[in-house]
Design a protein around this motif. Structure first.
Motif, PDB file in Angstrom:
ATOM      1  N   MET A   1       0.842  -1.193   0.000  1.00 29.51           N
ATOM      2  CA  MET A   1       0.000   0.000   0.000  1.00 29.51           C
ATOM      3  C   MET A   1       0.881   1.249   0.000  1.00 29.51           C
ATOM      4  O   MET A   1       1.848   1.334   0.751  1.00 29.51           O
ATOM      5  CB  MET A   1      -0.909   0.022   1.230  1.00 29.51           C
ATOM      6  N   VAL A   2       0.561   2.209  -0.861  1.00 27.01           N
ATOM      7  CA  VAL A   2       1.300   3.463  -0.943  1.00 27.01           C
ATOM      8  C   VAL A   2       0.617   4.494  -0.061  1.00 27.01           C
ATOM      9  O   VAL A   2      -0.586   4.729  -0.158  1.00 27.01           O
ATOM     10  CB  VAL A   2       1.356   3.976  -2.394  1.00 27.01           C
ATOM     11  N   ILE A   3       1.389   5.099   0.833  1.00 28.50           N
ATOM     12  CA  ILE A   3       0.849   6.126   1.720  1.00 28.50           C
ATOM     13  C   ILE A   3       0.804   7.450   0.994  1.00 28.50           C
ATOM     14  O   ILE A   3       1.759   7.847   0.322  1.00 28.50           O
ATOM     15  CB  ILE A   3       1.725   6.239   2.980  1.00 28.50           C
ATOM     16  N   ASN A   4      -0.302   8.169   1.112  1.00 23.10           N
ATOM     17  CA  ASN A   4      -0.398   9.507   0.530  1.00 23.10           C
ATOM     18  C   ASN A   4       0.424  10.456   1.381  1.00 23.10           C
ATOM     19  O   ASN A   4       0.095  10.693   2.548  1.00 23.10           O
ATOM     20  CB  ASN A   4      -1.872   9.944   0.495  1.00 23.10           C
ATOM     21  N   PRO A   5       1.511  11.019   0.842  1.00 23.76           N
ATOM     22  CA  PRO A   5       2.369  11.879   1.666  1.00 23.76           C
ATOM     23  C   PRO A   5       1.672  13.147   2.126  1.00 23.76           C
ATOM     24  O   PRO A   5       2.100  13.779   3.090  1.00 23.76           O
ATOM     25  CB  PRO A   5       3.548  12.189   0.735  1.00 23.76           C
ATOM     26  N   ASN A   6       0.577  13.530   1.461  1.00 21.01           N
ATOM     27  CA  ASN A   6      -0.173  14.715   1.901  1.00 21.01           C
ATOM     28  C   ASN A   6      -0.725  14.531   3.320  1.00 21.01           C
ATOM     29  O   ASN A   6      -1.001  15.503   4.013  1.00 21.01           O
ATOM     30  CB  ASN A   6      -1.335  14.995   0.946  1.00 21.01           C
ATOM     31  N   ALA A   7      -0.883  13.259   3.733  1.00 30.85           N
ATOM     32  CA  ALA A   7      -1.496  12.986   5.045  1.00 30.85           C
ATOM     33  C   ALA A   7      -0.463  12.845   6.163  1.00 30.85           C
ATOM     34  O   ALA A   7      -0.827  12.550   7.297  1.00 30.85           O
ATOM     35  CB  ALA A   7      -2.319  11.702   4.963  1.00 30.85           C
ATOM     36  N   LEU A   8       0.810  13.073   5.864  1.00 29.93           N
ATOM     37  CA  LEU A   8       1.855  12.819   6.847  1.00 29.93           C
ATOM     38  C   LEU A   8       2.305  14.064   7.598  1.00 29.93           C
ATOM     39  O   LEU A   8       3.166  13.983   8.464  1.00 29.93           O
ATOM     40  CB  LEU A   8       3.069  12.191   6.160  1.00 29.93           C
ATOM     41  N   GLY A   9       1.751  15.208   7.248  1.00 29.79           N
ATOM     42  CA  GLY A   9       2.140  16.431   7.936  1.00 29.79           C
ATOM     43  C   GLY A   9       3.519  16.920   7.567  1.00 29.79           C
ATOM     44  O   GLY A   9       4.139  17.677   8.326  1.00 29.79           O
ATOM     45  N   LEU A  10       4.044  16.516   6.409  1.00 28.61           N
ATOM     46  CA  LEU A  10       5.345  16.971   5.946  1.00 28.61           C
ATOM     47  C   LEU A  10       5.232  18.353   5.303  1.00 28.61           C
ATOM     48  O   LEU A  10       4.149  18.781   4.892  1.00 28.61           O
ATOM     49  CB  LEU A  10       5.920  15.976   4.921  1.00 28.61           C
ATOM     50  N   ASP A  11       6.350  19.037   5.201  1.00 26.72           N
ATOM     51  CA  ASP A  11       6.389  20.360   4.585  1.00 26.72           C
ATOM     52  C   ASP A  11       6.482  20.214   3.072  1.00 26.72           C
ATOM     53  O   ASP A  11       7.523  20.452   2.454  1.00 26.72           O
ATOM     54  CB  ASP A  11       7.575  21.156   5.118  1.00 26.72           C
ATOM     55  N   LEU A  12       5.370  19.773   2.454  1.00 29.84           N
ATOM     56  CA  LEU A  12       5.338  19.549   1.010  1.00 29.84           C
ATOM     57  C   LEU A  12       4.600  20.675   0.316  1.00 29.84           C
ATOM     58  O   LEU A  12       3.660  21.255   0.874  1.00 29.84           O
ATOM     59  CB  LEU A  12       4.625  18.228   0.696  1.00 29.84           C
ATOM     60  N   PRO A  13       4.968  20.974  -0.924  1.00 25.25           N
ATOM     61  CA  PRO A  13       4.141  21.898  -1.705  1.00 25.25           C
ATOM     62  C   PRO A  13       2.810  21.228  -2.047  1.00 25.25           C
ATOM     63  O   PRO A  13       2.677  20.004  -1.916  1.00 25.25           O
ATOM     64  CB  PRO A  13       4.984  22.141  -2.967  1.00 25.25           C
ATOM     65  N   PRO A  14       1.802  21.968  -2.469  1.00 27.53           N
ATOM     66  CA  PRO A  14       0.537  21.341  -2.853  1.00 27.53           C
ATOM     67  C   PRO A  14       0.754  20.303  -3.949  1.00 27.53           C
ATOM     68  O   PRO A  14       1.498  20.535  -4.907  1.00 27.53           O
ATOM     69  CB  PRO A  14      -0.305  22.516  -3.358  1.00 27.53           C
ATOM     70  N   GLY A  15       0.115  19.142  -3.804  1.00 26.67           N
ATOM     71  CA  GLY A  15       0.287  18.089  -4.789  1.00 26.67           C
ATOM     72  C   GLY A  15      -0.820  17.060  -4.700  1.00 26.67           C
ATOM     73  O   GLY A  15      -1.646  17.086  -3.783  1.00 26.67           O
ATOM     74  N   THR A  16      -0.823  16.126  -5.658  1.00 28.78           N
ATOM     75  CA  THR A  16      -1.912  15.168  -5.795  1.00 28.78           C
ATOM     76  C   THR A  16      -1.366  13.767  -6.022  1.00 28.78           C
ATOM     77  O   THR A  16      -0.401  13.589  -6.771  1.00 28.78           O
ATOM     78  CB  THR A  16      -2.813  15.550  -6.988  1.00 28.78           C
TER      79      THR A  16
END
Length: 250
Positions: A1-16
């Motif tokens: 299973m691939v984890i959506n990095p948007n849900a990890l609270g990382l300092d990421l730019p907006p992405g999908t």
């Protein structure tokens, strides 16, 4: 299973998150700090950072894996196929016989760490900061995160089709794994027919650069054909002490 990095609270730019192939893709073009901002997702979610110019050239394979191939045998087979039809002058100083793998770059003889021998991730962050800022072919590239065990596997996982006229993405990743082990490369940029890697420990001597250049010729003969009369000339200009290797396939 691939984890959506948007849900990890990382300092990421907006992405999908995307599927087929599975990857996270930024909504806006990369900035000089994008690769470094994405790097924590490797530890948090097992996803490797890379800059992509677009996603239309990605065709994931469902069956092949770099584990199924040996890098030395893969390079030898590619060399043999090319060299039998190649002008011997272009192969100089080599013959049509595969010369074997280049040695890994060794530490300086005095045991000190050379100033430019930084860790692979540091080298990649520095190079991508430069490329995202002013490199012509990566202009407009976006940051991406790919669920891969190591950076070298990115082309295989994505089913990257840029070298289709020469070989497939799985064989490329097989060779890239070996370069990752010997020279500290990271796959940092992919375009429709271009691949760029950062190199933390490039060859420091002419002899070692020549040996690596022979591997480059087997990996991507267009690099030599496009502007160089011999592998020797290519080694001096594009391999020796170079922290960036870019490959282009016609």
């Amino acid at each position: 299973m691939v984890i959506n990095p948007n849900a990890l609270g990382l300092d990421l730019p907006p992405g999908t998150m995307r599927v087929q192939p599975s990857l996270w893709y930024a909504d806006e073009p990369a900035t000089p700090d994008t690769w470094a901002r994405l790097l924590p997702a490797r530890e948090a979610a097992g996803m490797q950072p890379v800059l992509l110019t677009e996603t239309q050239y990605l065709h994931p394979s469902q069956v092949a894996d770099p584990d199924d191939h040996d890098p030395a045998a893969t390079l030898a087979a590619l060399w043999d196929e090319l060299a039998q039809e190649e002008d011997e002058g272009t192969l100089a100083p080599f013959s049509r016989t595969w010369p074997g793998l280049a040695p890994a770059t060794a530490a300086p003889a005095d045991g000190r760490t050379a100033p430019d021998d930084t860790a692979p991730d540091d080298t990649a962050a520095r190079l991508t900061a430069e490329l995202a800022g002013d490199d012509e072919w990566l202009k407009g590239a976006r940051g991406a995160l790919v669920p891969a065990r190591r950076s070298a596997d990115i082309p295989a996982v994505l089913g990257w089709g840029g070298a289709t006229n020469h070989t497939d993405a799985v064989q490329l990743s097989t060779i890239l794994r070996s370069w990752e082990d010997r020279f500290g490369i990271r796959v940092v940029g992919l375009g429709p027919d271009l691949l760029t890697v950062s190199v933390a420990a490039p060859p420091r001597t002419t002899a070692d650069a020549l040996a690596v250049a022979a591997e480059h010729y087997a990996f991507c003969p267009d690099n030599v054909w496009d502007g160089y009369d011999t592998i020797r000339a290519y080694a001096a200009e594009e391999v020796l002490d170079r922290h960036e290797w870019t490959f282009w396939w016609d």
